[in-house]
Write a protein that holds these residues in place. Structure first.
Motif, PDB file in Angstrom:
ATOM      1  N   TYR A 161       0.852  -1.189   0.000  1.00 48.31           N
ATOM      2  CA  TYR A 161       0.000   0.000   0.000  1.00 48.31           C
ATOM      3  C   TYR A 161       0.887   1.238   0.000  1.00 48.31           C
ATOM      4  CZ  TYR A 161      -2.787   3.848   1.831  1.00 48.31           C
ATOM      5  OH  TYR A 161      -3.384   5.069   2.021  1.00 48.31           O
ATOM      6  N   LEU A 162       0.621   2.141  -0.944  1.00 53.76           N
ATOM      7  CA  LEU A 162       1.296   3.430  -0.986  1.00 53.76           C
ATOM      8  C   LEU A 162       0.238   4.510  -0.912  1.00 53.76           C
ATOM      9  CD1 LEU A 162       3.853   5.188  -1.389  1.00 53.76           C
ATOM     10  CD2 LEU A 162       3.414   5.056  -3.860  1.00 53.76           C
ATOM     11  N   GLY A 163       0.212   5.244   0.184  1.00 55.21           N
ATOM     12  CA  GLY A 163      -0.741   6.325   0.329  1.00 55.21           C
ATOM     13  C   GLY A 163      -0.301   7.554  -0.442  1.00 55.21           C
ATOM     14  N   ALA A 164      -1.250   8.407  -0.797  1.00 55.31           N
ATOM     15  CA  ALA A 164      -0.922   9.632  -1.514  1.00 55.31           C
ATOM     16  C   ALA A 164      -0.005  10.525  -0.690  1.00 55.31           C
ATOM     17  CB  ALA A 164      -2.198  10.377  -1.892  1.00 55.31           C
ATOM     18  N   ASP A 165       0.029  10.303   0.620  1.00 58.74           N
ATOM     19  CA  ASP A 165       0.913  11.072   1.496  1.00 58.74           C
ATOM     20  C   ASP A 165       2.275  10.410   1.684  1.00 58.74           C
ATOM     21  OD1 ASP A 165       0.228   8.876   2.990  1.00 58.74           O
ATOM     22  OD2 ASP A 165      -0.523  10.005   4.720  1.00 58.74           O
ATOM     23  N   GLY A 166       2.510   9.304   0.970  1.00 59.45           N
ATOM     24  CA  GLY A 166       3.794   8.612   1.045  1.00 59.45           C
ATOM     25  C   GLY A 166       3.847   7.470   2.034  1.00 59.45           C
ATOM     26  N   THR A 167       2.767   7.243   2.778  1.00 56.03           N
ATOM     27  CA  THR A 167       2.718   6.130   3.720  1.00 56.03           C
ATOM     28  C   THR A 167       2.880   4.803   2.982  1.00 56.03           C
ATOM     29  OG1 THR A 167       1.254   7.353   5.195  1.00 56.03           O
ATOM     30  CG2 THR A 167       1.294   4.951   5.438  1.00 56.03           C
ATOM     31  N   MET A 168       3.653   3.876   3.565  1.00 56.77           N
ATOM     32  CA  MET A 168       3.853   2.564   2.950  1.00 56.77           C
ATOM     33  C   MET A 168       3.640   1.451   3.963  1.00 56.77           C
ATOM     34  SD  MET A 168       7.077   2.434   0.341  1.00 56.77           S
ATOM     35  CE  MET A 168       8.260   2.894   1.597  1.00 56.77           C
ATOM     36  N   THR A 169       2.930   0.424   3.543  1.00 55.29           N
ATOM     37  CA  THR A 169       2.800  -0.800   4.329  1.00 55.29           C
ATOM     38  C   THR A 169       2.801  -1.985   3.371  1.00 55.29           C
ATOM     39  OG1 THR A 169       1.524   0.246   6.100  1.00 55.29           O
ATOM     40  CG2 THR A 169       1.355  -2.139   5.907  1.00 55.29           C
ATOM     41  N   LEU A 170       3.579  -2.994   3.695  1.00 54.14           N
ATOM     42  CA  LEU A 170       3.608  -4.219   2.899  1.00 54.14           C
ATOM     43  C   LEU A 170       2.926  -5.334   3.682  1.00 54.14           C
ATOM     44  CD1 LEU A 170       4.698  -5.944   0.462  1.00 54.14           C
ATOM     45  CD2 LEU A 170       6.693  -6.423   1.918  1.00 54.14           C
ATOM     46  N   LEU A 171       2.000  -6.024   3.041  1.00 58.64           N
ATOM     47  CA  LEU A 171       1.392  -7.221   3.608  1.00 58.64           C
ATOM     48  C   LEU A 171       1.895  -8.415   2.810  1.00 58.64           C
ATOM     49  CD1 LEU A 171      -0.580  -8.655   5.544  1.00 58.64           C
ATOM     50  CD2 LEU A 171      -2.377  -8.286   3.829  1.00 58.64           C
ATOM     51  N   PRO A 176      -6.130 -12.920   3.779  1.00 61.83           N
ATOM     52  CA  PRO A 176      -5.245 -11.762   3.687  1.00 61.83           C
ATOM     53  C   PRO A 176      -5.938 -10.526   3.131  1.00 61.83           C
ATOM     54  CG  PRO A 176      -4.667 -13.430   2.047  1.00 61.83           C
ATOM     55  CD  PRO A 176      -5.638 -14.068   2.979  1.00 61.83           C
ATOM     56  N   ALA A 177      -6.945 -10.709   2.287  1.00 61.15           N
ATOM     57  CA  ALA A 177      -7.653  -9.545   1.750  1.00 61.15           C
ATOM     58  C   ALA A 177      -8.365  -8.790   2.870  1.00 61.15           C
ATOM     59  CB  ALA A 177      -8.640  -9.976   0.680  1.00 61.15           C
ATOM     60  N   GLU A 178      -8.981  -9.527   3.792  1.00 63.57           N
ATOM     61  CA  GLU A 178      -9.642  -8.874   4.915  1.00 63.57           C
ATOM     62  C   GLU A 178      -8.618  -8.255   5.861  1.00 63.57           C
ATOM     63  OE1 GLU A 178     -12.386 -11.463   6.826  1.00 63.57           O
ATOM     64  OE2 GLU A 178     -13.604 -11.767   5.024  1.00 63.57           O
ATOM     65  N   GLN A 179      -7.481  -8.920   6.013  1.00 61.85           N
ATOM     66  CA  GLN A 179      -6.421  -8.346   6.850  1.00 61.85           C
ATOM     67  C   GLN A 179      -5.901  -7.051   6.230  1.00 61.85           C
ATOM     68  OE1 GLN A 179      -3.529 -11.230   8.106  1.00 61.85           O
ATOM     69  NE2 GLN A 179      -2.076  -9.681   8.835  1.00 61.85           N
ATOM     70  N   LEU A 180      -5.831  -7.027   4.916  1.00 60.23           N
ATOM     71  CA  LEU A 180      -5.403  -5.816   4.227  1.00 60.23           C
ATOM     72  C   LEU A 180      -6.375  -4.676   4.507  1.00 60.23           C
ATOM     73  CD1 LEU A 180      -3.556  -4.344   2.185  1.00 60.23           C
ATOM     74  CD2 LEU A 180      -5.010  -5.268   0.355  1.00 60.23           C
ATOM     75  N   ARG A 181      -7.662  -4.977   4.457  1.00 60.72           N
ATOM     76  CA  ARG A 181      -8.660  -3.937   4.746  1.00 60.72           C
ATOM     77  C   ARG A 181      -8.500  -3.403   6.166  1.00 60.72           C
ATOM     78  NH1 ARG A 181     -13.705  -6.687   5.188  1.00 60.72           N
ATOM     79  NH2 ARG A 181     -13.062  -6.808   7.374  1.00 60.72           N
ATOM     80  N   GLU A 182      -8.240  -4.301   7.102  1.00 61.05           N
ATOM     81  CA  GLU A 182      -8.056  -3.873   8.497  1.00 61.05           C
ATOM     82  C   GLU A 182      -6.832  -2.967   8.638  1.00 61.05           C
ATOM     83  OE1 GLU A 182      -7.828  -7.557  10.556  1.00 61.05           O
ATOM     84  OE2 GLU A 182      -9.937  -8.072  10.221  1.00 61.05           O
ATOM     85  N   ILE A 183      -5.768  -3.292   7.912  1.00 59.25           N
ATOM     86  CA  ILE A 183      -4.569  -2.457   7.946  1.00 59.25           C
ATOM     87  C   ILE A 183      -4.878  -1.078   7.387  1.00 59.25           C
ATOM     88  CG2 ILE A 183      -2.273  -2.159   6.914  1.00 59.25           C
ATOM     89  CD1 ILE A 183      -2.007  -5.240   7.024  1.00 59.25           C
ATOM     90  N   LEU A 184      -5.596  -1.049   6.256  1.00 59.50           N
ATOM     91  CA  LEU A 184      -5.901   0.226   5.619  1.00 59.50           C
ATOM     92  C   LEU A 184      -6.872   1.055   6.447  1.00 59.50           C
ATOM     93  CD1 LEU A 184      -6.091  -0.748   1.850  1.00 59.50           C
ATOM     94  CD2 LEU A 184      -4.155   0.028   3.209  1.00 59.50           C
ATOM     95  N   ASP A 185      -7.680   0.374   7.248  1.00 60.44           N
ATOM     96  CA  ASP A 185      -8.585   1.108   8.132  1.00 60.44           C
ATOM     97  C   ASP A 185      -7.778   1.950   9.114  1.00 60.44           C
ATOM     98  OD1 ASP A 185     -11.348   1.607   8.566  1.00 60.44           O
ATOM     99  OD2 ASP A 185     -11.231   0.501  10.453  1.00 60.44           O
TER     100      ASP A 185
END
Length: 383
Positions: free
Chosen positions: A55-65, A94-103
């Motif tokens: 995940y790359l946020g428009a503000d530069g935030t990064m998280t790898l799952l 993992p898709a649901e875990q990704l949603r939780e991370i993005l939340d």
């Protein structure tokens, strides 16, 4: 850390990507293409065969799952600081875990771009993502956002491409030295790939293509090996690969004196290659490259024996293939620009005569046209 680019260059790539997100009104990007992850962060793995998302946020935030086997891979080959692991178990989602991370990143109700066109996102996993994010936020196709940015290579990238070209030339030298009556295709392949490895290179994005006899008319890898006959033909399509960057060559060699028809096919193929290179100019649609090659082949009466594309972009790509976007075909409106790297291949397969003839070079677009990166000559090789 085995980073192949400076942290400043990687940061600049991410900044340009974030600017692209802002321009399209997207709040973030879900990267499923390994090429994008490598280009943005240096992350180098084949772990994308399982569910994995950056995940790359428009503000530069990064998280790898990703999965546990890739934790240290990401730590050692990338600049990603936030790495999350999904566990292998029967009820893993993992898709649901990704949603939780993005939340946690405040993505609820936002607009996120998704790289739907990715080998790292199977149809099954894609459906899982859609189901997990249904009603949570808006998902929009952004498959080419990073791909477009990757098209123009930086000076550091071009250094790797040039080294890959040197390795392709070394592999070609091995093939020419071994291609003779009685030669075993397996020995030729081993010597070619060995030249790349000895030069510090890597496995290519797909297998080297080799075919002789009737199979010289194939442009895909297939299993099985044969020895060359006293009168034969050998088609090779291969790449030198360095730091995941590819430079390709393609040739058909003749074993024993070729028939006049095949000699003429070589003349036409070489002329078509020169016409294609002349048409590859900055500011012009790359579809004109295909049209230039087709005019030469068609004028020679060989239109039924050519293909509907004559090459594609090259860069840092991962299995299952080294072909990058975009491709040379009629009507392609993508404009060439300095710093782009392409493989132009000319393929003429006359099935009725059972004859093959191919040639190809890796080139880089310059300010005025294009320059050839590989040095292998275009003369017809007869052994």
């Amino acid at each position: 850390m085995p980073l192949h680019f400076s942290e400043a260059e990687l940061a600049d790539r991410r900044a340009r990507t974030c600017a692209g997100l802002a321009d399209t009104g997207l709040d973030g990007l879900l990267c499923f293409r390994q090429e994008s992850m490598f280009w943005l962060t240096g992350y180098d793995t084949f772990g994308y065969v399982y569910f994995q998302c950056l995940y790359l946020g428009a503000d530069g935030t990064m998280t790898l799952l990703t999965r546990a086997p890739d934790l240290r891979q990401a730590q050692q080959t990338s600049v990603i600081g936030d790495i999350r692991i999904w566990a292998d178990r029967p009820d893993a989602s993992p898709a649901e875990q990704l949603r939780e991370i993005l939340d946690k990143h405040g993505c609820r109700g936002k607009r996120l771009g998704v790289e739907w066109e990715a080998y790292g996102l199977t149809a099954n996993n894609g459906r899982a993502v859609e189901a997990a994010f249904d009603g949570y936020c808006t998902l929009e196709d952004a498959s080419r956002l990073v791909s477009r940015l990757r098209l123009i290579k930086s000076p550091a990238e071009l250094t790797y491409v040039r080294r890959a070209a040197e390795l392709a030339d070394a592999a070609w030298g091995e093939a020419v030295a071994l291609a003779e009556p009685g030669a075993f295709e397996g020995d030729i392949l081993a010597a070619m790939q060995g030249a790349v490895f000895r030069g510090g290179g890597d496995y290519p994005g797909n297998e080297f293509i080799i075919g002789s006899g009737p199979q010289a008319l194939l442009c895909r890898y297939f299993t099985g090996r044969r020895h060359l006959d006293a009168q034969d033909q050998l088609t090779l399509e291969f790449a030198g690969t360095y730091r995941r960057y590819h430079a390709c060559l393609m040739r058909t060699l003749c074993i024993g004196m070729p028939p006049a028809r095949q000699v003429e096919m070589h003349r036409v193929a070489t002329e078509a290659l020169e016409a294609a290179k002349d048409a590859l100019r900055p500011g012009r649609p790359i579809g004109e490259v295909f049209d230039a090659h087709a005019r030469v082949i068609d004028a020679a009466g060989m239109q039924p024996h050519r293909l509907n594309a004559c090459g594609y972009s090259l860069g840092a790509t991962f299995a299952p293939n080294w072909m990058d976007w975009p491709m040379f075909f009629h009507g392609n409106r993508v404009e060439a620009a300095p710093g782009m790297v392409f493989f132009i291949h000319i393929i003429i397969f006359d099935s009725e005569a059972g004859l093959a003839m191919t040639t190809g070079q890796t080139v880089a677009v310059t300010e005025t046209g294009c320059g050839v990166l590989t040095e292998a000559g275009l003369d017809l090789i007869v052994t």
